[in-house]
Design an enzyme around this catalytic site. Structure first.
Site, short mmCIF file in Angstrom:
data_model
loop_
_atom_site.label_atom_id
_atom_site.label_comp_id
_atom_site.label_asym_id
_atom_site.label_seq_id
_atom_site.Cartn_x
_atom_site.Cartn_y
_atom_site.Cartn_z
N THR A 1 -52.67 69.23 -28.33
CA THR A 1 -52.49 69.74 -26.96
C THR A 1 -52.16 71.23 -26.99
O THR A 1 -51.43 71.69 -27.88
CB THR A 1 -51.37 69.03 -26.17
OG1 THR A 1 -51.13 69.76 -24.96
CG2 THR A 1 -50.07 68.92 -26.91
N ASP B 1 -50.32 72.37 -24.87
CA ASP B 1 -48.97 72.45 -24.28
C ASP B 1 -47.87 72.45 -25.34
O ASP B 1 -46.73 72.80 -25.05
CB ASP B 1 -48.74 71.26 -23.34
CG ASP B 1 -49.79 71.16 -22.25
OD1 ASP B 1 -50.40 72.20 -21.93
OD2 ASP B 1 -50.01 70.05 -21.73
N ARG C 1 -48.00 71.98 -18.37
CA ARG C 1 -47.38 70.84 -17.69
C ARG C 1 -45.87 71.07 -17.53
O ARG C 1 -45.46 72.10 -17.04
CB ARG C 1 -47.65 69.54 -18.44
CG ARG C 1 -49.08 69.12 -18.42
CD ARG C 1 -49.21 67.68 -18.77
NE ARG C 1 -48.64 67.41 -20.09
CZ ARG C 1 -48.52 66.22 -20.62
NH1 ARG C 1 -48.88 65.16 -19.94
NH2 ARG C 1 -48.01 66.06 -21.83
N ARG D 1 -49.43 90.57 -6.93
CA ARG D 1 -50.67 89.81 -7.09
C ARG D 1 -50.44 88.64 -8.05
O ARG D 1 -49.59 88.73 -8.94
CB ARG D 1 -51.78 90.68 -7.70
CG ARG D 1 -52.22 91.83 -6.83
CD ARG D 1 -53.12 91.35 -5.68
NE ARG D 1 -53.73 92.49 -5.01
CZ ARG D 1 -53.14 93.22 -4.06
NH1 ARG D 1 -51.90 92.93 -3.67
NH2 ARG D 1 -53.78 94.23 -3.51
O1 F6P Z 1 -52.32 69.06 -21.08
C1 F6P Z 1 -53.22 70.12 -21.12
C2 F6P Z 1 -53.43 70.71 -19.76
O2 F6P Z 1 -54.29 71.81 -19.88
C3 F6P Z 1 -52.15 71.11 -19.03
O3 F6P Z 1 -51.61 72.32 -19.49
C4 F6P Z 1 -52.63 71.14 -17.60
O4 F6P Z 1 -51.58 70.89 -16.70
C5 F6P Z 1 -53.62 70.01 -17.57
O5 F6P Z 1 -54.04 69.78 -18.90
C6 F6P Z 1 -54.81 70.29 -16.70
O6 F6P Z 1 -55.59 69.14 -16.69
P1 F6P Z 1 -57.03 69.05 -16.01
O7 F6P Z 1 -58.02 69.44 -17.06
O8 F6P Z 1 -57.14 67.64 -15.62
O9 F6P Z 1 -57.07 70.00 -14.85
#
Ligand code: F6P
Length: 369
Positions: free
Chosen positions: A144, A146, A190, A284
């Site tokens: 991930t 994240d 997230r 912005r």
């Molecule tokens: O978990 C990886 C991630 O990119 C997060 O950082 C983000 O909130 C989410 O997935 C976005 O998911 P999607 O591709 O469903 O918009």
């Protein structure tokens, strides 16, 4: 089951894509074939491929030239957990959610898959833990951008995404300076602020807002004013998509995803208006979005993904199932799936980088004047 008893392994990629997925698929496949003489089957689109019986053989040629390629050659989805699968809608239009793990397990058995290597985040590990309890041997690989998986110091994909976000912040920096503006840059992650913290520190952001530290608009305005008093005419704010005010909630959209209904996003636009009102400065917002997930993995992630993939295959061959490979204190190890499934690793309040940031003048939007 010993090494000799395994003939065929399956591999799938689950959840949001991230740089390095193909490097793991390649390492798993090559190690399986070269080191253990096993057959490899690729499952398309994560667990959906098992529910729909979309499975294809992976040979050495299939994983040639994919080390540097972003995304995943197998496809993925972040909406499918066989234990909470949407099978339709009832008369009132509400989704019908059912446990269809048996169907996924049946596809594994049909294809003679002895061990399933699941490359994914906490959601994929939760689904995989469920499959393990349905009798399908699992080995997990932590993925991930994240960086929020438990029991591993780092996930592959994170370092590449942090560099992408840093590059974007660097570019925002020069335009912020030219126009004397407050610039907010919204970064993924997230409920965890790892990506924002690392990119923010790397790019010298003045204010870093992470989900783990609730902010106030007044504190942000004060940080801006302190900079203005020092003659600084611009301010860069790196803000996590999951950041929230001290008295308020995360910003996002409720979707029909049965596993993770809240899709975060939009905080930077809202906060930009609030900060402009409070400070009178021109402000912005830029949302980096999926740019952070795409493209080729950096060298570190290519090596980490290859190391993880190969280590996963060794676990699979040794009968060490129900475990996820992990990096702890610079060494590759493994941890039980149940310690990771459905959990998120957030930035602890005593993390050294938080202190480093504060000591170098970064505001987290929580300081009281
Ligand atoms: O978990 C990886 C991630 O990119 C997060 O950082 C983000 O909130 C989410 O997935 C976005 O998911 P999607 O591709 O469903 O918009």
């Amino acid at each position: 089951m010993s090494n000799a008893a395994i003939r065929r392994i399956g591999v799938l990629t689950g959840g949001g894509d991230c740089p390095g997925l193909n490097a793991v698929i390649r390492a798993v496949t090559k190690t399986a074939i070269i080191e253990y003489g096993l057959e490899v089957l690729g499952i398309e689109d994560a667990y959906l491929g098992l529910l729909e019986d979309r499975v294809r053989p992976l040979g050495r040629n299939d994983v040639s030239n994919i080390l540097t390629l972003g995304g995943t050659i197998l496809g993925t989805t972040n909406k499918v957990n066989p234990m909470k699968y949407r099978t339709g809608t009832d008369a009132d239009g509400h989704p019908i959610i059912a446990d269809v793990s048996d169907r996924a397990a049946a596809t594994c058995r049909k294809h003679g898959i002895d061990v399933l290597v699941c490359i994914g985040g906490d959601g994929t590990m939760a689904a995989s833990y469920g499959m393990q309890r349905h009798g399908i041997p699992i080995v997990g690989v932590p993925k991930t951008i994240d960086n929020d998986l438990m029991c591993t110091d780092v996930t592959f994909g994170f370092t590449t995404a942090a560099q992408t976000a840093t590059d974007a912040l660097d570019r925002i920096h020069t335009t912020a300076m030219s126009h004397h503006r407050i610039m907010l840059v919204e970064i993924m992650g997230r409920n965890a602020g790892w990506l924002t913290l690392h990119a923010g520190l790397a790019a010298g952001a003045d204010i870093i807002l992470v989900p783990e530290i609730p902010y106030t608009v007044e504190s942000i305005a004060q940080a801006y004013r302190r900079r203005a008093e020092q003659g600084k005419k611009f301010t860069i704010i790196a803000v996590s998509e999951g950041a929230a005010p001290r008295e308020g909630e995360q910003i996002g959209e409720i979707t029909d995803d049965p596993v993770e209904p809240l899709r975060l996003g939009g905080i930077s636009e809202i906060l930009a208006r609030q900060v402009a009102d409070k400070t009178g400065a021109e402000t912005r917002a830029t949302v980096l979005g999926h740019v952070q997930r795409g493209g080729t993995p950096c060298a570190y992630d290519r090596v980490l993904a290859t190391h993880f993939g190969s280590a996963a295959m060794h676990l699979a061959a040794a009968g060490n199932w129900g475990r996820m490979v992990a990096m702890q204190e610079g060494r590759i190890t493994s941890v039980p799936l149940e310690a990771v499934a459905g959990q998120q690793r957030l930035i602890p309040a005593n993390h050294p980088l938080l202190a480093v940031a504060r000591h170098t003048g970064v505001s987290f939007g929580d300081e009281e004047a």
